[in-house]
Design a protein around this motif. Structure first.
Motif, PDB file in Angstrom:
ATOM      1  N   THR A  79      -7.172 -15.371  25.904  1.00  0.00           N
ATOM      2  CA  THR A  79      -6.974 -13.942  25.697  1.00  0.00           C
ATOM      3  C   THR A  79      -5.539 -13.535  26.021  1.00  0.00           C
ATOM      4  O   THR A  79      -5.140 -12.407  25.762  1.00  0.00           O
ATOM      5  N   ARG A  80      -4.740 -14.458  26.567  1.00  0.00           N
ATOM      6  CA  ARG A  80      -3.337 -14.178  26.900  1.00  0.00           C
ATOM      7  C   ARG A  80      -2.383 -14.544  25.766  1.00  0.00           C
ATOM      8  O   ARG A  80      -1.176 -14.505  25.947  1.00  0.00           O
ATOM      9  N   ALA A  81      -2.910 -14.901  24.604  1.00  0.00           N
ATOM     10  CA  ALA A  81      -2.061 -15.282  23.469  1.00  0.00           C
ATOM     11  C   ALA A  81      -1.758 -14.069  22.601  1.00  0.00           C
ATOM     12  O   ALA A  81      -2.445 -13.047  22.654  1.00  0.00           O
ATOM     13  N   ASP A  82      -0.723 -14.206  21.780  1.00  0.00           N
ATOM     14  CA  ASP A  82      -0.377 -13.181  20.798  1.00  0.00           C
ATOM     15  C   ASP A  82      -0.686 -13.617  19.373  1.00  0.00           C
ATOM     16  O   ASP A  82      -0.753 -12.789  18.472  1.00  0.00           O
ATOM     17  N   LEU A  83      -0.855 -14.919  19.158  1.00  0.00           N
ATOM     18  CA  LEU A  83      -1.036 -15.464  17.820  1.00  0.00           C
ATOM     19  C   LEU A  83      -2.525 -15.506  17.443  1.00  0.00           C
ATOM     20  O   LEU A  83      -3.287 -16.229  18.070  1.00  0.00           O
ATOM     21  N   PRO A  84      -2.948 -14.742  16.432  1.00  0.00           N
ATOM     22  CA  PRO A  84      -4.331 -14.836  15.979  1.00  0.00           C
ATOM     23  C   PRO A  84      -4.606 -16.242  15.447  1.00  0.00           C
ATOM     24  O   PRO A  84      -3.772 -16.830  14.759  1.00  0.00           O
ATOM     25  N   TYR A  85      -5.761 -16.789  15.784  1.00  0.00           N
ATOM     26  CA  TYR A  85      -6.084 -18.177  15.437  1.00  0.00           C
ATOM     27  C   TYR A  85      -5.960 -18.454  13.948  1.00  0.00           C
ATOM     28  O   TYR A  85      -5.553 -19.545  13.552  1.00  0.00           O
ATOM     29  N   HIS A  86      -6.277 -17.498  13.104  1.00  0.00           N
ATOM     30  CA  HIS A  86      -6.243 -17.738  11.662  1.00  0.00           C
ATOM     31  C   HIS A  86      -4.823 -17.709  11.087  1.00  0.00           C
ATOM     32  O   HIS A  86      -4.626 -17.982   9.912  1.00  0.00           O
ATOM     33  N   HIS A  87      -3.826 -17.404  11.922  1.00  0.00           N
ATOM     34  CA  HIS A  87      -2.427 -17.461  11.485  1.00  0.00           C
ATOM     35  C   HIS A  87      -1.780 -18.797  11.828  1.00  0.00           C
ATOM     36  O   HIS A  87      -0.634 -19.034  11.436  1.00  0.00           O
ATOM     37  N   LEU A  88      -2.475 -19.653  12.560  1.00  0.00           N
ATOM     38  CA  LEU A  88      -1.948 -20.964  12.918  1.00  0.00           C
ATOM     39  C   LEU A  88      -2.312 -21.977  11.839  1.00  0.00           C
ATOM     40  O   LEU A  88      -3.447 -21.984  11.359  1.00  0.00           O
TER      41      LEU A  88
END
Length: 150
Positions: A79-88
């Motif tokens: 929950t501390r990330a900024d990158l949505p998983y589907h953008h990786l």
């Protein structure tokens, strides 16, 4: 692609993770210590009859995991990330890591991961295994690794 549990607290979640990995046909890593006894009988009970169909690698600690992991990137679900998983752009040898149910991962593990992703939802977070299933399915989909039903 593999799923990695960092020091899991809840045996039922570990069993659900094993069933998830069996369903998708991926291997699994468990970084110890766990918050419960992780002997073979206990693991078999929580994994039901799926435990024998998943290659589970146990690591005594973070250092043992990093030595054994090979060349795959470690992607932390947090929950501390900024990158949505589907953008990786996932790679076939990625290792998807979830943290402890009670406290996620320590800062040094967070910093050592190759990438950190978040599931953009309206609530604080999902159960770690629900989150793992969502992100694992996307990683497998991107790499055409989702298997057909028998």
């Amino acid at each position: 692609m593999r799923l990695c549990l960092f020091q899991p607290d809840i045996p039922q979640n570990t069993g659900a993770a094993i069933r998830l990995c069996a369903g998708f046909g991926v291997g699994m890593d468990i970084i110890e210590p766990c918050g419960f006894p992780l002997d073979d009988a206990r693991l078999k009970r929580v994994a039901m009859d799926y435990g024998t169909s998943v290659a589970v690698q146990r690591h005594a600690n973070w250092e043992d995991f990093t030595e054994a992991r090979g060349g795959g990137r470690v992607i932390l679900l947090t929950t501390r990330a900024d990158l949505p998983y589907h953008h990786l752009a996932f790679q076939p040898d990625d290792i998807l890591m979830v943290g402890r149910e009670s406290s996620c991962v320590p800062d040094f593990v967070h910093a050592a991961c190759d990438s950190r992703v978040i599931i953009p939802i309206k609530t604080r977070s999902f159960n770690v295994i629900v989150a793992a299933g969502i992100v694992l399915a996307e990683g497998l989909r991107q790499n055409n690794l989702l298997g057909a039903r028998p």
